[in-house]
Design a protein around this motif. Structure first.
Motif, PDB file in Angstrom:
ATOM      1  N   ALA A 154       2.105   5.193   8.409  1.00 34.72           N
ATOM      2  CA  ALA A 154       2.876   6.176   7.636  1.00 34.72           C
ATOM      3  C   ALA A 154       2.426   6.230   6.175  1.00 34.72           C
ATOM      4  CB  ALA A 154       4.373   5.903   7.747  1.00 34.72           C
ATOM      5  N   LEU A 155       1.104   6.218   5.975  1.00 41.70           N
ATOM      6  CA  LEU A 155       0.533   6.304   4.630  1.00 41.70           C
ATOM      7  C   LEU A 155       0.007   7.714   4.400  1.00 41.70           C
ATOM      8  CD1 LEU A 155      -1.456   2.950   4.578  1.00 41.70           C
ATOM      9  CD2 LEU A 155       0.514   3.527   3.140  1.00 41.70           C
ATOM     10  N   PRO A 156       0.380   8.338   3.299  1.00 39.57           N
ATOM     11  CA  PRO A 156      -0.184   9.651   3.005  1.00 39.57           C
ATOM     12  C   PRO A 156      -1.670   9.525   2.671  1.00 39.57           C
ATOM     13  CG  PRO A 156       1.131   8.882   1.155  1.00 39.57           C
ATOM     14  CD  PRO A 156       1.307   7.880   2.263  1.00 39.57           C
ATOM     15  N   MET A 157      -2.432  10.564   3.004  1.00 37.30           N
ATOM     16  CA  MET A 157      -3.851  10.582   2.659  1.00 37.30           C
ATOM     17  C   MET A 157      -4.050  11.548   1.490  1.00 37.30           C
ATOM     18  SD  MET A 157      -7.273  11.710   4.800  1.00 37.30           S
ATOM     19  CE  MET A 157      -6.864  10.737   6.232  1.00 37.30           C
ATOM     20  N   LEU A 170      -8.872   7.443  -8.744  1.00 39.34           N
ATOM     21  CA  LEU A 170      -8.356   8.804  -8.892  1.00 39.34           C
ATOM     22  C   LEU A 170      -6.929   8.924  -8.368  1.00 39.34           C
ATOM     23  CD1 LEU A 170     -11.534  10.841  -7.911  1.00 39.34           C
ATOM     24  CD2 LEU A 170     -10.356  10.927 -10.143  1.00 39.34           C
ATOM     25  N   ALA A 171      -6.583   8.126  -7.378  1.00 42.54           N
ATOM     26  CA  ALA A 171      -5.246   8.195  -6.779  1.00 42.54           C
ATOM     27  C   ALA A 171      -4.187   7.469  -7.606  1.00 42.54           C
ATOM     28  CB  ALA A 171      -5.276   7.632  -5.363  1.00 42.54           C
ATOM     29  N   LEU A 225       0.834  -1.201   0.000  1.00 45.86           N
ATOM     30  CA  LEU A 225       0.000   0.000   0.000  1.00 45.86           C
ATOM     31  C   LEU A 225       0.864   1.243   0.000  1.00 45.86           C
ATOM     32  CD1 LEU A 225      -2.688  -1.119   2.595  1.00 45.86           C
ATOM     33  CD2 LEU A 225      -2.814  -1.195   0.094  1.00 45.86           C
ATOM     34  N   ARG A 226       0.467   2.226  -0.814  1.00 41.52           N
ATOM     35  CA  ARG A 226       1.262   3.446  -0.943  1.00 41.52           C
ATOM     36  C   ARG A 226       0.547   4.683  -0.423  1.00 41.52           C
ATOM     37  NH1 ARG A 226       3.980   2.480  -6.813  1.00 41.52           N
ATOM     38  NH2 ARG A 226       5.189   0.668  -6.179  1.00 41.52           N
ATOM     39  N   ALA A 227      -0.780   4.658  -0.414  1.00 43.99           N
ATOM     40  CA  ALA A 227      -1.541   5.837   0.021  1.00 43.99           C
ATOM     41  C   ALA A 227      -2.968   5.432   0.312  1.00 43.99           C
ATOM     42  CB  ALA A 227      -1.512   6.921  -1.054  1.00 43.99           C
ATOM     43  N   VAL A 228      -3.638   6.268   1.068  1.00 42.71           N
ATOM     44  CA  VAL A 228      -5.071   6.143   1.326  1.00 42.71           C
ATOM     45  C   VAL A 228      -5.747   7.284   0.583  1.00 42.71           C
ATOM     46  CG1 VAL A 228      -6.855   6.381   3.101  1.00 42.71           C
ATOM     47  CG2 VAL A 228      -4.816   5.015   3.561  1.00 42.71           C
ATOM     48  N   ALA A 229      -6.799   6.968  -0.136  1.00 37.85           N
ATOM     49  CA  ALA A 229      -7.548   7.987  -0.863  1.00 37.85           C
ATOM     50  C   ALA A 229      -8.990   7.979  -0.368  1.00 37.85           C
ATOM     51  CB  ALA A 229      -7.499   7.709  -2.362  1.00 37.85           C
ATOM     52  N   GLY A 279     -10.513   8.070  13.040  1.00 37.81           N
ATOM     53  CA  GLY A 279     -10.057   6.710  12.778  1.00 37.81           C
ATOM     54  C   GLY A 279      -9.217   6.624  11.522  1.00 37.81           C
ATOM     55  N   LEU A 280      -9.601   7.345  10.500  1.00 32.74           N
ATOM     56  CA  LEU A 280      -8.870   7.346   9.236  1.00 32.74           C
ATOM     57  C   LEU A 280      -7.515   8.041   9.393  1.00 32.74           C
ATOM     58  CD1 LEU A 280      -9.235   6.337   6.372  1.00 32.74           C
ATOM     59  CD2 LEU A 280     -10.407   8.471   5.833  1.00 32.74           C
ATOM     60  N   VAL A 281      -7.510   9.164  10.087  1.00 29.76           N
ATOM     61  CA  VAL A 281      -6.259   9.882  10.347  1.00 29.76           C
ATOM     62  C   VAL A 281      -5.312   8.998  11.154  1.00 29.76           C
ATOM     63  CG1 VAL A 281      -5.249  11.864  11.556  1.00 29.76           C
ATOM     64  CG2 VAL A 281      -7.310  12.166  10.156  1.00 29.76           C
ATOM     65  N   ALA A 282      -5.833   8.328  12.168  1.00 25.30           N
ATOM     66  CA  ALA A 282      -5.003   7.451  13.004  1.00 25.30           C
ATOM     67  C   ALA A 282      -4.465   6.264  12.205  1.00 25.30           C
ATOM     68  CB  ALA A 282      -5.809   6.957  14.205  1.00 25.30           C
ATOM     69  N   PHE A 283      -5.289   5.703  11.320  1.00 25.58           N
ATOM     70  CA  PHE A 283      -4.835   4.587  10.488  1.00 25.58           C
ATOM     71  C   PHE A 283      -3.670   5.033   9.605  1.00 25.58           C
ATOM     72  CE2 PHE A 283      -4.898   2.286   6.472  1.00 25.58           C
ATOM     73  CZ  PHE A 283      -4.756   0.977   6.913  1.00 25.58           C
ATOM     74  N   CYS A 284      -3.803   6.178   8.952  1.00 29.76           N
ATOM     75  CA  CYS A 284      -2.735   6.685   8.088  1.00 29.76           C
ATOM     76  C   CYS A 284      -1.467   6.947   8.888  1.00 29.76           C
ATOM     77  CB  CYS A 284      -3.185   7.951   7.374  1.00 29.76           C
ATOM     78  SG  CYS A 284      -4.446   7.664   6.113  1.00 29.76           S
ATOM     79  N   ALA A 285      -1.601   7.537  10.083  1.00 32.96           N
ATOM     80  CA  ALA A 285      -0.438   7.816  10.923  1.00 32.96           C
ATOM     81  C   ALA A 285       0.220   6.517  11.387  1.00 32.96           C
ATOM     82  CB  ALA A 285      -0.856   8.660  12.128  1.00 32.96           C
ATOM     83  N   ARG A 286      -0.584   5.551  11.791  1.00 35.78           N
ATOM     84  CA  ARG A 286      -0.068   4.269  12.285  1.00 35.78           C
ATOM     85  C   ARG A 286       0.800   3.576  11.247  1.00 35.78           C
ATOM     86  NH1 ARG A 286      -4.264  -0.119  14.622  1.00 35.78           N
ATOM     87  NH2 ARG A 286      -4.165   1.281  16.404  1.00 35.78           N
TER      88      ARG A 286
END
Length: 125
Positions: free
Chosen positions: A54-57, A94-95, A31-35, A45-52
Protein backbone atom coordinates in the motif's frame (compact mmCIF):
# COMPACT_ATOMS: atom_id res chain seq x y z
CA UNK A 1 12.51 5.34 -1.18
CA UNK A 2 13.87 5.44 -4.70
CA UNK A 3 13.90 2.26 -6.75
CA UNK A 4 15.50 1.49 -10.08
CA UNK A 5 15.23 -1.92 -11.69
CA UNK A 6 15.88 -3.97 -14.75
CA UNK A 7 12.91 -4.85 -16.90
CA UNK A 8 11.12 -7.98 -15.72
CA UNK A 9 12.37 -8.14 -12.12
CA UNK A 10 9.94 -9.87 -9.79
CA UNK A 11 8.17 -8.47 -6.78
CA UNK A 12 10.25 -10.87 -4.69
CA UNK A 13 13.51 -9.44 -6.07
CA UNK A 14 12.31 -5.92 -5.24
CA UNK A 15 11.17 -7.00 -1.78
CA UNK A 16 14.56 -8.57 -1.02
CA UNK A 17 16.47 -5.50 -2.25
CA UNK A 18 14.32 -3.13 -0.18
CA UNK A 19 14.66 -5.21 2.97
CA UNK A 20 18.41 -5.42 2.39
CA UNK A 21 18.63 -1.63 2.05
CA UNK A 22 16.59 -1.09 5.21
CA UNK A 23 18.73 -3.51 7.18
CA UNK A 24 18.46 -2.86 10.90
CA UNK A 25 18.40 0.90 10.40
CA UNK A 26 14.72 1.46 9.66
CA UNK A 27 11.53 -0.51 10.09
CA UNK A 28 9.68 -1.36 6.88
CA UNK A 29 6.70 0.64 8.19
CA UNK A 30 8.77 3.84 8.00
CA UNK A 31 8.52 3.80 4.21
CA UNK A 32 6.01 6.29 2.84
CA UNK A 33 6.33 6.05 -0.95
CA UNK A 34 8.24 4.52 -3.83
CA UNK A 35 9.84 6.92 -6.28
CA UNK A 36 11.13 5.95 -9.72
CA UNK A 37 11.59 7.18 -13.26
CA UNK A 38 8.33 7.55 -15.19
CA UNK A 39 9.18 4.88 -17.75
CA UNK A 40 9.12 2.30 -14.93
CA UNK A 41 5.59 3.25 -13.78
CA UNK A 42 4.03 0.14 -15.34
CA UNK A 43 6.83 -2.31 -14.46
CA UNK A 44 4.85 -5.32 -13.11
CA UNK A 45 7.18 -6.17 -10.22
CA UNK A 46 7.31 -2.57 -9.05
CA UNK A 47 3.54 -2.12 -9.35
CA UNK A 48 2.98 -5.36 -7.41
CA UNK A 49 5.44 -4.30 -4.69
CA UNK A 50 3.64 -0.97 -4.22
CA UNK A 51 0.24 -2.70 -4.14
CA UNK A 52 1.45 -5.38 -1.70
CA UNK A 53 2.57 -2.73 0.78
CA UNK A 54 0.00 0.00 0.00
CA UNK A 55 2.79 2.42 -0.96
CA UNK A 56 2.04 5.19 -3.43
CA UNK A 57 4.33 5.39 -6.46
CA UNK A 58 5.75 8.78 -7.38
CA UNK A 59 7.36 9.07 -10.78
CA UNK A 60 9.76 11.62 -12.19
CA UNK A 61 10.78 12.40 -15.74
CA UNK A 62 14.32 12.06 -16.96
CA UNK A 63 14.35 15.85 -17.29
CA UNK A 64 13.46 16.25 -13.60
CA UNK A 65 16.15 13.75 -12.63
CA UNK A 66 18.77 15.46 -14.81
CA UNK A 67 17.88 18.87 -13.34
CA UNK A 68 18.39 17.73 -9.74
CA UNK A 69 21.28 19.67 -8.29
CA UNK A 70 22.61 17.02 -5.92
CA UNK A 71 25.59 14.72 -5.86
CA UNK A 72 24.43 11.17 -6.43
CA UNK A 73 26.22 7.98 -7.44
CA UNK A 74 26.39 7.96 -11.23
CA UNK A 75 26.01 4.81 -13.28
CA UNK A 76 27.49 4.66 -16.77
CA UNK A 77 25.05 1.89 -17.73
CA UNK A 78 22.04 3.98 -16.67
CA UNK A 79 23.45 7.02 -18.48
CA UNK A 80 23.83 5.01 -21.70
CA UNK A 81 20.40 3.38 -21.42
CA UNK A 82 18.30 6.25 -20.03
CA UNK A 83 20.28 9.45 -20.47
CA UNK A 84 20.50 10.23 -16.73
CA UNK A 85 23.18 9.43 -14.18
CA UNK A 86 20.95 7.35 -11.93
CA UNK A 87 17.42 6.51 -10.83
CA UNK A 88 17.12 5.40 -7.20
CA UNK A 89 19.10 8.17 -5.46
CA UNK A 90 17.79 11.13 -7.48
CA UNK A 91 14.21 9.85 -7.32
CA UNK A 92 14.45 9.33 -3.54
CA UNK A 93 15.67 12.91 -3.17
CA UNK A 94 13.04 14.33 -5.53
CA UNK A 95 10.31 12.62 -3.51
CA UNK A 96 11.40 14.32 -0.29
CA UNK A 97 11.25 17.95 0.73
CA UNK A 98 14.72 19.31 1.44
CA UNK A 99 15.78 15.78 2.25
CA UNK A 100 18.99 13.87 2.42
CA UNK A 101 19.96 10.32 1.64
CA UNK A 102 19.92 7.99 4.62
CA UNK A 103 20.83 4.94 2.57
CA UNK A 104 22.88 5.48 -0.58
CA UNK A 105 22.35 3.28 -3.60
CA UNK A 106 22.32 -0.42 -2.80
CA UNK A 107 22.22 -2.86 -5.70
CA UNK A 108 20.89 -6.39 -5.46
CA UNK A 109 19.73 -8.80 -8.14
CA UNK A 110 18.78 -6.23 -10.78
CA UNK A 111 17.27 -3.74 -8.32
CA UNK A 112 18.75 -0.55 -6.89
CA UNK A 113 17.35 1.08 -3.77
CA UNK A 114 18.10 4.37 -1.99
CA UNK A 115 16.28 5.83 0.98
CA UNK A 116 15.89 9.53 1.66
CA UNK A 117 14.38 11.36 4.59
CA UNK A 118 12.67 14.76 4.44
CA UNK A 119 13.80 17.68 6.57
CA UNK A 120 10.63 17.31 8.68
CA UNK A 121 11.39 13.66 9.38
CA UNK A 122 15.04 14.38 10.16
CA UNK A 123 13.94 16.84 12.84
CA UNK A 124 11.65 14.23 14.37
CA UNK A 125 14.42 11.61 14.68
Amino acid sequence: MGIGCRRGVSVEQIEAAVRDALGDMLPFEALRAVATVDIKAAEPGLVAFCARHALPMRTFTREQIAALDAHTNASQAVREHMGVDGVCEPCALLATRNGRLLVHKRARDGVTVAIACSADDIGAM
